[in-house]
Write a protein that holds these residues in place. Structure first.
Motif, PDB file in Angstrom:
ATOM      1  N   ARG A  35       0.856  -1.189   0.000  1.00  0.00           N
ATOM      2  CA  ARG A  35       0.000   0.000   0.000  1.00  0.00           C
ATOM      3  C   ARG A  35       0.890   1.236   0.000  1.00  0.00           C
ATOM      4  O   ARG A  35       1.739   1.386   0.870  1.00  0.00           O
ATOM      5  CB  ARG A  35      -0.901   0.019   1.231  1.00  0.00           C
ATOM      6  CG  ARG A  35      -1.764  -1.223   1.339  1.00  0.00           C
ATOM      7  CD  ARG A  35      -2.800  -1.136   2.431  1.00  0.00           C
ATOM      8  NE  ARG A  35      -2.251  -0.866   3.749  1.00  0.00           N
ATOM      9  CZ  ARG A  35      -2.985  -0.434   4.769  1.00  0.00           C
ATOM     10  NH1 ARG A  35      -4.267  -0.216   4.640  1.00  0.00           N
ATOM     11  NH2 ARG A  35      -2.429  -0.218   5.932  1.00  0.00           N
ATOM     12  N   ALA A  36       0.660   2.108  -0.964  1.00  0.00           N
ATOM     13  CA  ALA A  36       1.453   3.330  -1.063  1.00  0.00           C
ATOM     14  C   ALA A  36       1.268   4.172   0.194  1.00  0.00           C
ATOM     15  O   ALA A  36       0.141   4.467   0.590  1.00  0.00           O
ATOM     16  CB  ALA A  36       1.044   4.132  -2.291  1.00  0.00           C
ATOM     17  N   HIS A  37       2.373   4.523   0.832  1.00  0.00           N
ATOM     18  CA  HIS A  37       2.406   5.425   1.989  1.00  0.00           C
ATOM     19  C   HIS A  37       1.680   4.881   3.223  1.00  0.00           C
ATOM     20  O   HIS A  37       1.357   5.633   4.125  1.00  0.00           O
ATOM     21  CB  HIS A  37       1.856   6.807   1.631  1.00  0.00           C
ATOM     22  CG  HIS A  37       2.429   7.355   0.377  1.00  0.00           C
ATOM     23  ND1 HIS A  37       3.751   7.716   0.254  1.00  0.00           N
ATOM     24  CD2 HIS A  37       1.876   7.588  -0.842  1.00  0.00           C
ATOM     25  CE1 HIS A  37       3.978   8.157  -0.958  1.00  0.00           C
ATOM     26  NE2 HIS A  37       2.863   8.084  -1.648  1.00  0.00           N
ATOM     27  N   LEU A  38       1.411   3.578   3.230  1.00  0.00           N
ATOM     28  CA  LEU A  38       0.744   2.948   4.369  1.00  0.00           C
ATOM     29  C   LEU A  38       1.451   1.636   4.687  1.00  0.00           C
ATOM     30  O   LEU A  38       2.080   1.034   3.814  1.00  0.00           O
ATOM     31  CB  LEU A  38      -0.721   2.639   4.037  1.00  0.00           C
ATOM     32  CG  LEU A  38      -1.644   3.823   3.806  1.00  0.00           C
ATOM     33  CD1 LEU A  38      -2.970   3.341   3.234  1.00  0.00           C
ATOM     34  CD2 LEU A  38      -1.861   4.599   5.093  1.00  0.00           C
ATOM     35  N   PRO A  39       1.331   1.158   5.927  1.00  0.00           N
ATOM     36  CA  PRO A  39       1.913  -0.151   6.245  1.00  0.00           C
ATOM     37  C   PRO A  39       1.315  -1.232   5.341  1.00  0.00           C
ATOM     38  O   PRO A  39       0.115  -1.217   5.048  1.00  0.00           O
ATOM     39  CB  PRO A  39       1.513  -0.380   7.700  1.00  0.00           C
ATOM     40  CG  PRO A  39       1.246   0.984   8.246  1.00  0.00           C
ATOM     41  CD  PRO A  39       0.701   1.786   7.089  1.00  0.00           C
ATOM     42  N   GLY A  40       2.151  -2.145   4.893  1.00  0.00           N
ATOM     43  CA  GLY A  40       1.703  -3.220   4.016  1.00  0.00           C
ATOM     44  C   GLY A  40       1.164  -4.402   4.783  1.00  0.00           C
ATOM     45  O   GLY A  40       1.243  -4.471   6.013  1.00  0.00           O
ATOM     46  N   GLY A  41       0.620  -5.346   4.042  1.00  0.00           N
ATOM     47  CA  GLY A  41       0.118  -6.587   4.606  1.00  0.00           C
ATOM     48  C   GLY A  41      -1.374  -6.572   4.873  1.00  0.00           C
ATOM     49  O   GLY A  41      -1.971  -5.519   5.119  1.00  0.00           O
ATOM     50  N   SER A  47      -6.902  -4.060   9.875  1.00  0.00           N
ATOM     51  CA  SER A  47      -6.859  -3.205  11.066  1.00  0.00           C
ATOM     52  C   SER A  47      -7.344  -1.790  10.752  1.00  0.00           C
ATOM     53  O   SER A  47      -8.105  -1.197  11.528  1.00  0.00           O
ATOM     54  CB  SER A  47      -5.443  -3.169  11.629  1.00  0.00           C
ATOM     55  OG  SER A  47      -5.378  -2.306  12.742  1.00  0.00           O
ATOM     56  N   ASP A  48      -6.920  -1.245   9.624  1.00  0.00           N
ATOM     57  CA  ASP A  48      -7.382   0.091   9.228  1.00  0.00           C
ATOM     58  C   ASP A  48      -8.886   0.105   8.991  1.00  0.00           C
ATOM     59  O   ASP A  48      -9.578   1.061   9.363  1.00  0.00           O
ATOM     60  CB  ASP A  48      -6.644   0.576   7.979  1.00  0.00           C
ATOM     61  CG  ASP A  48      -5.207   0.984   8.268  1.00  0.00           C
ATOM     62  OD1 ASP A  48      -4.836   1.090   9.461  1.00  0.00           O
ATOM     63  OD2 ASP A  48      -4.447   1.198   7.292  1.00  0.00           O
ATOM     64  N   MET A  49      -9.400  -0.959   8.382  1.00  0.00           N
ATOM     65  CA  MET A  49     -10.849  -1.060   8.167  1.00  0.00           C
ATOM     66  C   MET A  49     -11.568  -1.132   9.517  1.00  0.00           C
ATOM     67  O   MET A  49     -12.601  -0.485   9.702  1.00  0.00           O
ATOM     68  CB  MET A  49     -11.189  -2.300   7.341  1.00  0.00           C
ATOM     69  CG  MET A  49     -10.765  -2.225   5.918  1.00  0.00           C
ATOM     70  SD  MET A  49     -11.955  -1.282   4.980  1.00  0.00           S
ATOM     71  CE  MET A  49     -11.713  -1.989   3.389  1.00  0.00           C
ATOM     72  N   ALA A  50     -11.021  -1.908  10.442  1.00  0.00           N
ATOM     73  CA  ALA A  50     -11.640  -2.046  11.764  1.00  0.00           C
ATOM     74  C   ALA A  50     -11.693  -0.696  12.478  1.00  0.00           C
ATOM     75  O   ALA A  50     -12.706  -0.361  13.112  1.00  0.00           O
ATOM     76  CB  ALA A  50     -10.878  -3.075  12.604  1.00  0.00           C
ATOM     77  N   ASP A  51     -10.625   0.090  12.380  1.00  0.00           N
ATOM     78  CA  ASP A  51     -10.609   1.425  12.992  1.00  0.00           C
ATOM     79  C   ASP A  51     -11.702   2.305  12.394  1.00  0.00           C
ATOM     80  O   ASP A  51     -12.421   3.007  13.114  1.00  0.00           O
ATOM     81  CB  ASP A  51      -9.250   2.101  12.797  1.00  0.00           C
ATOM     82  CG  ASP A  51      -8.140   1.473  13.607  1.00  0.00           C
ATOM     83  OD1 ASP A  51      -8.434   0.671  14.527  1.00  0.00           O
ATOM     84  OD2 ASP A  51      -6.968   1.789  13.323  1.00  0.00           O
ATOM     85  N   LEU A  52     -11.825   2.262  11.061  1.00  0.00           N
ATOM     86  CA  LEU A  52     -12.845   3.065  10.387  1.00  0.00           C
ATOM     87  C   LEU A  52     -14.244   2.629  10.799  1.00  0.00           C
ATOM     88  O   LEU A  52     -15.091   3.459  11.151  1.00  0.00           O
ATOM     89  CB  LEU A  52     -12.675   2.954   8.866  1.00  0.00           C
ATOM     90  CG  LEU A  52     -13.690   3.725   8.024  1.00  0.00           C
ATOM     91  CD1 LEU A  52     -13.478   5.237   8.159  1.00  0.00           C
ATOM     92  CD2 LEU A  52     -13.592   3.312   6.563  1.00  0.00           C
ATOM     93  N   PHE A  53     -14.495   1.314  10.799  1.00  0.00           N
ATOM     94  CA  PHE A  53     -15.826   0.803  11.119  1.00  0.00           C
ATOM     95  C   PHE A  53     -16.176   1.002  12.593  1.00  0.00           C
ATOM     96  O   PHE A  53     -17.350   1.157  12.932  1.00  0.00           O
ATOM     97  CB  PHE A  53     -15.953  -0.670  10.738  1.00  0.00           C
ATOM     98  CG  PHE A  53     -15.770  -0.949   9.264  1.00  0.00           C
ATOM     99  CD1 PHE A  53     -15.993   0.033   8.308  1.00  0.00           C
ATOM    100  CD2 PHE A  53     -15.371  -2.193   8.842  1.00  0.00           C
ATOM    101  CE1 PHE A  53     -15.825  -0.228   6.954  1.00  0.00           C
ATOM    102  CE2 PHE A  53     -15.204  -2.467   7.487  1.00  0.00           C
ATOM    103  CZ  PHE A  53     -15.434  -1.481   6.542  1.00  0.00           C
ATOM    104  N   GLU A 114      -1.569  -4.762  -4.831  1.00  0.00           N
ATOM    105  CA  GLU A 114      -1.058  -3.407  -4.646  1.00  0.00           C
ATOM    106  C   GLU A 114      -2.229  -2.433  -4.597  1.00  0.00           C
ATOM    107  O   GLU A 114      -3.235  -2.624  -5.279  1.00  0.00           O
ATOM    108  CB  GLU A 114      -0.143  -2.988  -5.807  1.00  0.00           C
ATOM    109  CG  GLU A 114       1.156  -3.728  -5.866  1.00  0.00           C
ATOM    110  CD  GLU A 114       2.009  -3.277  -7.044  1.00  0.00           C
ATOM    111  OE1 GLU A 114       1.904  -2.098  -7.451  1.00  0.00           O
ATOM    112  OE2 GLU A 114       2.763  -4.112  -7.554  1.00  0.00           O
ATOM    113  N   PHE A 115      -2.050  -1.385  -3.793  1.00  0.00           N
ATOM    114  CA  PHE A 115      -3.088  -0.362  -3.644  1.00  0.00           C
ATOM    115  C   PHE A 115      -2.424   1.000  -3.529  1.00  0.00           C
ATOM    116  O   PHE A 115      -1.401   1.162  -2.867  1.00  0.00           O
ATOM    117  CB  PHE A 115      -3.906  -0.628  -2.378  1.00  0.00           C
ATOM    118  CG  PHE A 115      -4.760   0.547  -1.972  1.00  0.00           C
ATOM    119  CD1 PHE A 115      -5.991   0.757  -2.554  1.00  0.00           C
ATOM    120  CD2 PHE A 115      -4.310   1.457  -1.027  1.00  0.00           C
ATOM    121  CE1 PHE A 115      -6.774   1.854  -2.191  1.00  0.00           C
ATOM    122  CE2 PHE A 115      -5.076   2.556  -0.661  1.00  0.00           C
ATOM    123  CZ  PHE A 115      -6.306   2.752  -1.241  1.00  0.00           C
ATOM    124  N   SER A 116      -3.008   1.960  -4.173  1.00  0.00           N
ATOM    125  CA  SER A 116      -2.673   3.361  -3.917  1.00  0.00           C
ATOM    126  C   SER A 116      -3.955   4.148  -4.114  1.00  0.00           C
ATOM    127  O   SER A 116      -4.856   3.730  -4.828  1.00  0.00           O
ATOM    128  CB  SER A 116      -1.562   3.869  -4.845  1.00  0.00           C
ATOM    129  OG  SER A 116      -1.998   3.850  -6.188  1.00  0.00           O
TER     130      SER A 116
END
Length: 133
Positions: A35-41, A47-53, A114-116
């Motif tokens: 992921r561009a500019h974010l931790p990969g994996g 975890s990022d989705m869980a924080d948002l939700f 890959e994501f950006s």
């Protein structure tokens, strides 16, 4: 995948996201996703989705446009939800937020490799705090 298969695949992925189904979301993401500019994996992705939700229990994405080319997807989305939990240090405001999002994905073997993109977190935080960007 053929372009029509990629479109169906992305619709299924977006459905899993909108259901907040972490197991299903994980099945769409490669374990070592970059992921561009974010931790990969995949763990960081989920975890990022869980924080948002957690912060926006009713968060949903609506697809505006999807472009498919070879193994790549470009998506224009609108994300929205009601701020009911702490998000990036901002206490719940009960405000409804609505932001534009643009994402580029490379899909390998049916998983996001890959994501950006731009989630416009600045705009989201501005809506929560009532400040101009």
């Amino acid at each position: 995948m053929e372009p029509w298969e990629m479109r169906e695949w992305y619709a299924d992925y977006l459905d899993a996201c909108n259901r907040h189904d972490f197991d299903a979301i994980r099945s769409f993401v490669a374990p070592g996703v970059r992921r561009a500019h974010l931790p990969g994996g995949a763990d960081a992705w989920v975890s990022d989705m869980a924080d948002l939700f957690h912060a926006f229990p009713d968060w949903r994405w609506r697809r505006i446009q999807l472009v498919v080319e070879d193994d790549r997807l470009a998506a224009h989305l609108r994300g929205s939800g009601t701020h009911l939990g702490v998000f990036r240090g901002v206490a719940p405001t009960r405000r409804h937020a609505n932001v534009a999002q643009f994402a580029m994905y490379r899909v390998t073997n049916g998983r996001i490799a890959e994501f950006s993109g731009s989630a416009d977190e600045v705009e989201l935080l501005a809506q929560l705090t009532g400040t101009d960007r």
